[in-house]
Design an enzyme around this catalytic site. Structure first.
Site, mmCIF file in Angstrom:
data_model
loop_
_atom_site.group_PDB
_atom_site.id
_atom_site.type_symbol
_atom_site.label_atom_id
_atom_site.label_comp_id
_atom_site.label_asym_id
_atom_site.label_seq_id
_atom_site.Cartn_x
_atom_site.Cartn_y
_atom_site.Cartn_z
ATOM 1 N N PRO A 80 -15.528 -5.214 2.356
ATOM 2 C CA PRO A 80 -16.854 -5.707 2.745
ATOM 3 C C PRO A 80 -17.997 -4.846 2.226
ATOM 4 O O PRO A 80 -19.153 -5.266 2.307
ATOM 5 C CB PRO A 80 -16.794 -5.667 4.276
ATOM 6 C CG PRO A 80 -15.840 -4.556 4.580
ATOM 7 C CD PRO A 80 -14.796 -4.651 3.512
ATOM 8 N N TYR A 138 0.828 -1.195 0.000
ATOM 9 C CA TYR A 138 0.000 0.000 0.000
ATOM 10 C C TYR A 138 0.873 1.260 0.000
ATOM 11 O O TYR A 138 1.476 1.613 1.014
ATOM 12 C CB TYR A 138 -0.936 0.020 1.201
ATOM 13 C CG TYR A 138 -1.843 -1.183 1.303
ATOM 14 C CD1 TYR A 138 -2.148 -1.969 0.187
ATOM 15 C CD2 TYR A 138 -2.415 -1.549 2.515
ATOM 16 C CE1 TYR A 138 -2.970 -3.069 0.283
ATOM 17 C CE2 TYR A 138 -3.253 -2.645 2.614
ATOM 18 C CZ TYR A 138 -3.522 -3.408 1.499
ATOM 19 O OH TYR A 138 -4.339 -4.506 1.597
#
Length: 338
Positions: free
Chosen positions: A205, A59
Protein backbone atom coordinates in the site's frame (compact mmCIF):
# COMPACT_ATOMS: atom_id res chain seq x y z
CA UNK A 1 -0.84 -4.48 28.05
CA UNK A 2 -2.11 -5.01 24.50
CA UNK A 3 -3.55 -1.90 22.84
CA UNK A 4 -6.70 -1.85 20.73
CA UNK A 5 -6.98 -0.54 17.18
CA UNK A 6 -10.10 0.18 15.10
CA UNK A 7 -11.45 -2.99 13.48
CA UNK A 8 -12.77 -3.99 10.08
CA UNK A 9 -14.79 -7.05 9.10
CA UNK A 10 -13.05 -9.66 6.99
CA UNK A 11 -15.59 -12.39 6.35
CA UNK A 12 -16.13 -14.08 9.72
CA UNK A 13 -13.17 -12.26 11.26
CA UNK A 14 -12.82 -8.88 12.92
CA UNK A 15 -9.29 -7.60 12.31
CA UNK A 16 -7.31 -4.44 12.95
CA UNK A 17 -8.02 -1.91 10.19
CA UNK A 18 -4.33 -2.04 9.30
CA UNK A 19 -2.61 -5.43 9.28
CA UNK A 20 1.03 -6.35 8.88
CA UNK A 21 2.53 -7.74 5.70
CA UNK A 22 5.43 -9.87 6.90
CA UNK A 23 7.22 -10.58 3.60
CA UNK A 24 10.10 -8.15 3.89
CA UNK A 25 11.20 -9.60 7.21
CA UNK A 26 12.48 -12.63 5.29
CA UNK A 27 12.10 -12.07 1.56
CA UNK A 28 11.97 -9.67 -1.33
CA UNK A 29 13.55 -6.46 -0.09
CA UNK A 30 16.99 -5.64 1.25
CA UNK A 31 18.37 -5.17 3.84
CA UNK A 32 16.60 -7.69 6.05
CA UNK A 33 16.61 -7.58 9.83
CA UNK A 34 18.31 -10.09 12.08
CA UNK A 35 15.97 -12.77 13.42
CA UNK A 36 15.78 -11.26 16.92
CA UNK A 37 14.92 -7.82 15.56
CA UNK A 38 12.22 -9.33 13.33
CA UNK A 39 10.72 -11.16 16.30
CA UNK A 40 10.67 -7.96 18.36
CA UNK A 41 8.86 -6.14 15.57
CA UNK A 42 6.21 -8.86 15.29
CA UNK A 43 5.59 -8.83 19.03
CA UNK A 44 5.48 -5.03 19.08
CA UNK A 45 2.86 -5.10 16.32
CA UNK A 46 0.74 -7.53 18.33
CA UNK A 47 1.11 -5.41 21.47
CA UNK A 48 0.09 -2.29 19.51
CA UNK A 49 -3.16 -3.99 18.53
CA UNK A 50 -2.39 -5.48 15.10
CA UNK A 51 -4.54 -8.60 14.82
CA UNK A 52 -3.95 -9.57 11.17
CA UNK A 53 -0.61 -11.01 10.05
CA UNK A 54 0.02 -12.01 6.44
CA UNK A 55 2.71 -14.41 5.25
CA UNK A 56 3.23 -17.02 2.49
CA UNK A 57 5.10 -20.21 1.73
CA UNK A 58 7.02 -18.26 -0.90
CA UNK A 59 8.55 -15.77 1.52
CA UNK A 60 12.05 -17.03 2.19
CA UNK A 61 10.86 -20.46 1.00
CA UNK A 62 9.20 -21.08 4.35
CA UNK A 63 11.49 -18.92 6.48
CA UNK A 64 8.83 -16.25 7.04
CA UNK A 65 6.26 -18.76 8.23
CA UNK A 66 8.89 -20.23 10.56
CA UNK A 67 9.65 -16.76 11.93
CA UNK A 68 5.99 -16.05 12.67
CA UNK A 69 5.51 -19.43 14.30
CA UNK A 70 8.54 -18.88 16.51
CA UNK A 71 7.70 -15.28 17.45
CA UNK A 72 3.93 -15.42 17.77
CA UNK A 73 3.00 -19.06 18.11
CA UNK A 74 2.57 -18.76 21.88
CA UNK A 75 -0.04 -16.03 21.31
CA UNK A 76 -1.85 -17.71 18.44
CA UNK A 77 -5.32 -16.93 19.81
CA UNK A 78 -4.61 -13.19 19.73
CA UNK A 79 -4.58 -12.71 15.95
CA UNK A 80 -5.94 -13.77 12.56
CA UNK A 81 -3.32 -15.60 10.51
CA UNK A 82 -3.16 -15.55 6.73
CA UNK A 83 -0.78 -17.46 4.47
CA UNK A 84 -0.61 -18.53 0.84
CA UNK A 85 0.10 -21.52 -1.39
CA UNK A 86 0.75 -22.40 -5.05
CA UNK A 87 3.75 -20.06 -5.38
CA UNK A 88 6.78 -21.43 -3.62
CA UNK A 89 10.03 -23.33 -3.94
CA UNK A 90 10.41 -25.79 -6.78
CA UNK A 91 13.88 -27.28 -7.19
CA UNK A 92 15.43 -24.39 -5.30
CA UNK A 93 13.72 -21.68 -7.35
CA UNK A 94 10.46 -19.75 -7.30
CA UNK A 95 7.80 -21.76 -9.07
CA UNK A 96 4.04 -22.02 -9.52
CA UNK A 97 2.19 -25.27 -8.83
CA UNK A 98 -1.53 -25.14 -8.14
CA UNK A 99 -2.11 -28.89 -8.22
CA UNK A 100 -4.07 -30.46 -5.39
CA UNK A 101 -1.05 -32.50 -4.29
CA UNK A 102 1.22 -29.44 -4.14
CA UNK A 103 -1.36 -27.36 -2.25
CA UNK A 104 -1.91 -30.13 0.29
CA UNK A 105 1.81 -30.63 0.86
CA UNK A 106 2.48 -26.88 1.13
CA UNK A 107 -0.33 -26.49 3.66
CA UNK A 108 0.83 -29.38 5.83
CA UNK A 109 4.36 -27.98 5.90
CA UNK A 110 3.04 -24.47 6.65
CA UNK A 111 1.08 -25.70 9.68
CA UNK A 112 4.27 -27.15 11.13
CA UNK A 113 6.30 -24.00 10.45
CA UNK A 114 3.59 -21.73 11.85
CA UNK A 115 3.16 -23.90 14.96
CA UNK A 116 -0.58 -23.98 14.60
CA UNK A 117 -3.36 -26.46 13.94
CA UNK A 118 -5.29 -24.16 11.63
CA UNK A 119 -4.66 -21.17 9.33
CA UNK A 120 -7.52 -18.66 9.37
CA UNK A 121 -7.23 -17.43 5.77
CA UNK A 122 -5.36 -19.38 3.10
CA UNK A 123 -4.88 -17.85 -0.34
CA UNK A 124 -4.05 -19.16 -3.75
CA UNK A 125 -1.03 -16.89 -4.16
CA UNK A 126 -1.49 -17.06 -7.92
CA UNK A 127 -3.87 -19.04 -10.13
CA UNK A 128 -1.95 -21.74 -11.99
CA UNK A 129 -3.07 -21.69 -15.66
CA UNK A 130 -1.82 -25.26 -16.11
CA UNK A 131 -4.24 -26.61 -13.49
CA UNK A 132 -8.03 -26.54 -13.71
CA UNK A 133 -9.41 -23.97 -11.30
CA UNK A 134 -11.71 -26.60 -9.84
CA UNK A 135 -8.72 -28.74 -8.79
CA UNK A 136 -6.94 -25.93 -6.94
CA UNK A 137 -10.10 -24.63 -5.27
CA UNK A 138 -11.19 -28.17 -4.50
CA UNK A 139 -7.98 -28.79 -2.56
CA UNK A 140 -8.62 -25.68 -0.47
CA UNK A 141 -12.25 -26.64 0.06
CA UNK A 142 -11.21 -30.06 1.36
CA UNK A 143 -8.70 -28.36 3.67
CA UNK A 144 -11.57 -26.33 5.14
CA UNK A 145 -13.57 -29.53 5.65
CA UNK A 146 -10.55 -31.12 7.35
CA UNK A 147 -10.20 -28.18 9.73
CA UNK A 148 -6.73 -27.24 8.48
CA UNK A 149 -7.87 -23.83 7.24
CA UNK A 150 -10.92 -21.76 8.12
CA UNK A 151 -11.47 -19.76 4.93
CA UNK A 152 -9.99 -19.31 1.46
CA UNK A 153 -8.67 -16.31 -0.42
CA UNK A 154 -7.38 -15.32 -3.84
CA UNK A 155 -4.52 -13.07 -4.92
CA UNK A 156 -4.03 -10.94 -8.06
CA UNK A 157 -7.09 -12.22 -9.93
CA UNK A 158 -9.79 -10.61 -12.03
CA UNK A 159 -13.40 -10.00 -11.06
CA UNK A 160 -14.40 -12.78 -13.47
CA UNK A 161 -12.15 -15.25 -11.66
CA UNK A 162 -13.42 -14.13 -8.26
CA UNK A 163 -16.99 -14.85 -9.34
CA UNK A 164 -16.05 -18.25 -10.78
CA UNK A 165 -14.19 -19.37 -7.65
CA UNK A 166 -16.85 -17.96 -5.31
CA UNK A 167 -19.40 -20.14 -7.08
CA UNK A 168 -17.30 -23.22 -6.20
CA UNK A 169 -16.44 -22.24 -2.62
CA UNK A 170 -17.08 -18.99 -0.73
CA UNK A 171 -14.14 -16.58 -0.93
CA UNK A 172 -13.43 -14.58 2.22
CA UNK A 173 -10.81 -12.15 0.88
CA UNK A 174 -8.99 -11.06 -2.24
CA UNK A 175 -5.46 -9.69 -2.00
CA UNK A 176 -4.02 -7.47 -4.70
CA UNK A 177 -1.54 -4.62 -4.89
CA UNK A 178 -3.36 -1.35 -4.22
CA UNK A 179 -1.92 2.07 -3.52
CA UNK A 180 -2.17 5.52 -5.09
CA UNK A 181 0.23 4.39 -7.83
CA UNK A 182 -1.37 0.98 -8.53
CA UNK A 183 -5.14 1.30 -8.87
CA UNK A 184 -6.12 -1.56 -11.18
CA UNK A 185 -8.59 -2.97 -8.66
CA UNK A 186 -10.73 0.13 -9.12
CA UNK A 187 -11.64 -1.16 -12.58
CA UNK A 188 -13.74 -4.12 -11.37
CA UNK A 189 -12.34 -6.04 -8.39
CA UNK A 190 -13.48 -3.68 -5.62
CA UNK A 191 -17.01 -3.54 -7.01
CA UNK A 192 -17.06 -7.33 -7.27
CA UNK A 193 -15.87 -7.75 -3.68
CA UNK A 194 -18.51 -5.32 -2.43
CA UNK A 195 -21.26 -7.12 -4.33
CA UNK A 196 -20.26 -10.56 -3.02
CA UNK A 197 -19.39 -9.50 0.52
CA UNK A 198 -15.69 -10.32 0.12
CA UNK A 199 -12.97 -8.49 2.03
CA UNK A 200 -10.09 -6.83 0.21
CA UNK A 201 -6.46 -6.90 1.37
CA UNK A 202 -4.23 -4.19 -0.11
CA UNK A 203 -0.62 -5.31 -0.34
CA UNK A 204 2.24 -2.91 -1.08
CA UNK A 205 0.00 0.00 0.00
CA UNK A 206 3.04 2.32 0.20
CA UNK A 207 4.13 1.65 -3.40
CA UNK A 208 6.83 -0.78 -2.26
CA UNK A 209 8.34 1.90 -0.06
CA UNK A 210 8.54 4.67 -2.66
CA UNK A 211 5.58 6.59 -1.23
CA UNK A 212 6.96 6.16 2.27
CA UNK A 213 10.17 7.96 1.30
CA UNK A 214 12.40 4.89 1.62
CA UNK A 215 13.47 4.70 -2.03
CA UNK A 216 16.08 6.98 -3.57
CA UNK A 217 18.05 7.14 -6.82
CA UNK A 218 21.00 5.12 -5.52
CA UNK A 219 19.43 1.81 -6.47
CA UNK A 220 18.98 -1.35 -4.43
CA UNK A 221 21.16 -3.89 -2.73
CA UNK A 222 21.73 -7.20 -4.49
CA UNK A 223 18.77 -9.50 -4.04
CA UNK A 224 16.14 -6.76 -3.77
CA UNK A 225 13.30 -7.69 -6.11
CA UNK A 226 12.45 -4.04 -6.81
CA UNK A 227 15.61 -3.75 -8.91
CA UNK A 228 13.90 -5.86 -11.59
CA UNK A 229 10.68 -3.82 -11.58
CA UNK A 230 10.45 -1.26 -14.39
CA UNK A 231 9.02 1.51 -12.22
CA UNK A 232 12.19 1.42 -10.13
CA UNK A 233 14.48 1.58 -13.16
CA UNK A 234 15.54 4.71 -15.00
CA UNK A 235 14.21 6.83 -16.53
CA UNK A 236 11.02 5.81 -14.69
CA UNK A 237 12.44 6.00 -11.17
CA UNK A 238 13.37 9.68 -11.33
CA UNK A 239 9.94 10.56 -12.71
CA UNK A 240 8.19 8.54 -10.01
CA UNK A 241 10.28 10.12 -7.27
CA UNK A 242 8.90 13.42 -8.54
CA UNK A 243 5.43 12.10 -7.73
CA UNK A 244 6.63 11.23 -4.24
CA UNK A 245 7.85 14.81 -3.77
CA UNK A 246 4.38 16.09 -4.64
CA UNK A 247 2.77 13.50 -2.36
CA UNK A 248 5.05 14.63 0.46
CA UNK A 249 3.86 18.18 -0.12
CA UNK A 250 0.22 17.10 0.22
CA UNK A 251 1.10 15.23 3.41
CA UNK A 252 2.86 18.23 4.96
CA UNK A 253 -0.18 20.38 4.28
CA UNK A 254 -2.39 17.73 5.93
CA UNK A 255 -0.03 17.49 8.94
CA UNK A 256 0.82 13.84 8.40
CA UNK A 257 3.53 11.77 6.75
CA UNK A 258 3.35 10.50 3.15
CA UNK A 259 2.97 6.93 4.42
CA UNK A 260 0.06 7.96 6.62
CA UNK A 261 -1.59 9.80 3.76
CA UNK A 262 -1.29 6.70 1.55
CA UNK A 263 -2.92 4.49 4.17
CA UNK A 264 -5.65 6.97 5.07
CA UNK A 265 -6.46 7.35 1.36
CA UNK A 266 -6.80 3.57 1.05
CA UNK A 267 -8.95 3.25 4.15
CA UNK A 268 -11.27 5.92 2.75
CA UNK A 269 -11.92 3.97 -0.45
CA UNK A 270 -14.12 1.17 0.91
CA UNK A 271 -14.91 0.02 4.43
CA UNK A 272 -13.83 -3.54 3.61
CA UNK A 273 -10.29 -2.59 2.52
CA UNK A 274 -7.53 -3.67 4.93
CA UNK A 275 -4.02 -2.44 3.99
CA UNK A 276 -1.09 -4.63 5.03
CA UNK A 277 2.05 -2.46 4.88
CA UNK A 278 5.34 -4.11 5.70
CA UNK A 279 8.28 -2.70 7.61
CA UNK A 280 11.45 -3.79 9.36
CA UNK A 281 11.51 -0.75 11.66
CA UNK A 282 9.48 -0.39 14.87
CA UNK A 283 9.37 3.41 14.65
CA UNK A 284 7.97 3.15 11.12
CA UNK A 285 5.45 0.59 12.34
CA UNK A 286 4.26 3.04 14.99
CA UNK A 287 3.98 5.77 12.35
CA UNK A 288 1.88 3.45 10.21
CA UNK A 289 -0.48 2.50 13.03
CA UNK A 290 -0.85 6.12 14.14
CA UNK A 291 -2.68 6.67 10.85
CA UNK A 292 -5.76 5.23 12.53
CA UNK A 293 -5.97 8.19 14.91
CA UNK A 294 -5.78 10.83 12.16
CA UNK A 295 -8.55 12.81 10.51
CA UNK A 296 -7.76 13.87 6.95
CA UNK A 297 -10.06 15.89 4.70
CA UNK A 298 -11.73 14.35 1.67
CA UNK A 299 -10.33 17.33 -0.22
CA UNK A 300 -6.83 15.96 0.38
CA UNK A 301 -7.88 12.51 -0.81
CA UNK A 302 -9.23 14.11 -3.98
CA UNK A 303 -5.83 15.75 -4.48
CA UNK A 304 -4.16 12.33 -4.18
CA UNK A 305 -6.60 10.95 -6.75
CA UNK A 306 -5.72 13.78 -9.13
CA UNK A 307 -1.96 13.43 -8.58
CA UNK A 308 -2.10 9.73 -9.39
CA UNK A 309 -4.58 9.84 -12.24
CA UNK A 310 -4.07 7.13 -14.84
CA UNK A 311 -0.89 7.79 -16.80
CA UNK A 312 0.88 9.73 -14.05
CA UNK A 313 3.08 6.83 -12.92
CA UNK A 314 5.98 6.07 -15.22
CA UNK A 315 6.74 2.53 -16.34
CA UNK A 316 5.11 -0.91 -16.26
CA UNK A 317 4.19 -2.38 -12.90
CA UNK A 318 5.95 -5.73 -13.45
CA UNK A 319 8.46 -7.41 -15.71
CA UNK A 320 7.00 -9.44 -18.57
CA UNK A 321 7.53 -12.73 -16.69
CA UNK A 322 5.93 -11.52 -13.46
CA UNK A 323 3.02 -9.90 -15.32
CA UNK A 324 2.24 -13.25 -16.97
CA UNK A 325 1.06 -14.56 -13.58
CA UNK A 326 -1.20 -11.57 -12.86
CA UNK A 327 -4.91 -11.84 -13.61
CA UNK A 328 -6.05 -8.44 -12.35
CA UNK A 329 -7.61 -6.18 -14.98
CA UNK A 330 -5.36 -3.65 -16.70
CA UNK A 331 -6.19 -0.13 -17.78
CA UNK A 332 -6.69 0.61 -21.45
CA UNK A 333 -3.32 1.90 -22.62
CA UNK A 334 -1.49 0.73 -19.49
CA UNK A 335 2.24 0.22 -20.22
CA UNK A 336 3.30 -3.42 -20.10
CA UNK A 337 6.87 -4.76 -20.23
CA UNK A 338 7.80 -6.25 -23.58
Amino acid sequence: MTATLPKRALGPFSVSAIGLGCMNLSHGYQPRPEAEAAERLLLHALDRGVTFFDTAALYGFGANETLIGRALGHRRKDFVLASKCALGEINGKRGLDGSAAAITQTLDEALIRLRTDVIDLYYLHRLDPKVPMEESVGALSRAVEAGKIRTIGLSEVSAETIRAVHAIHPVTAVQTEYSPWTRNVELAVLDCCEELGIGFIAFSPLARGLLAGSVGTAGFQQGDLRAAMPRFQEPHLTRNLGLYDQMAGLARAADCTPAQLCLAWLLSKRDFVVPIPGTTNIDHLDEILDTLSLTISEVVFDQVDALFAFGAVSGPRYSKEAQSQIGTEIWEGEPLAS
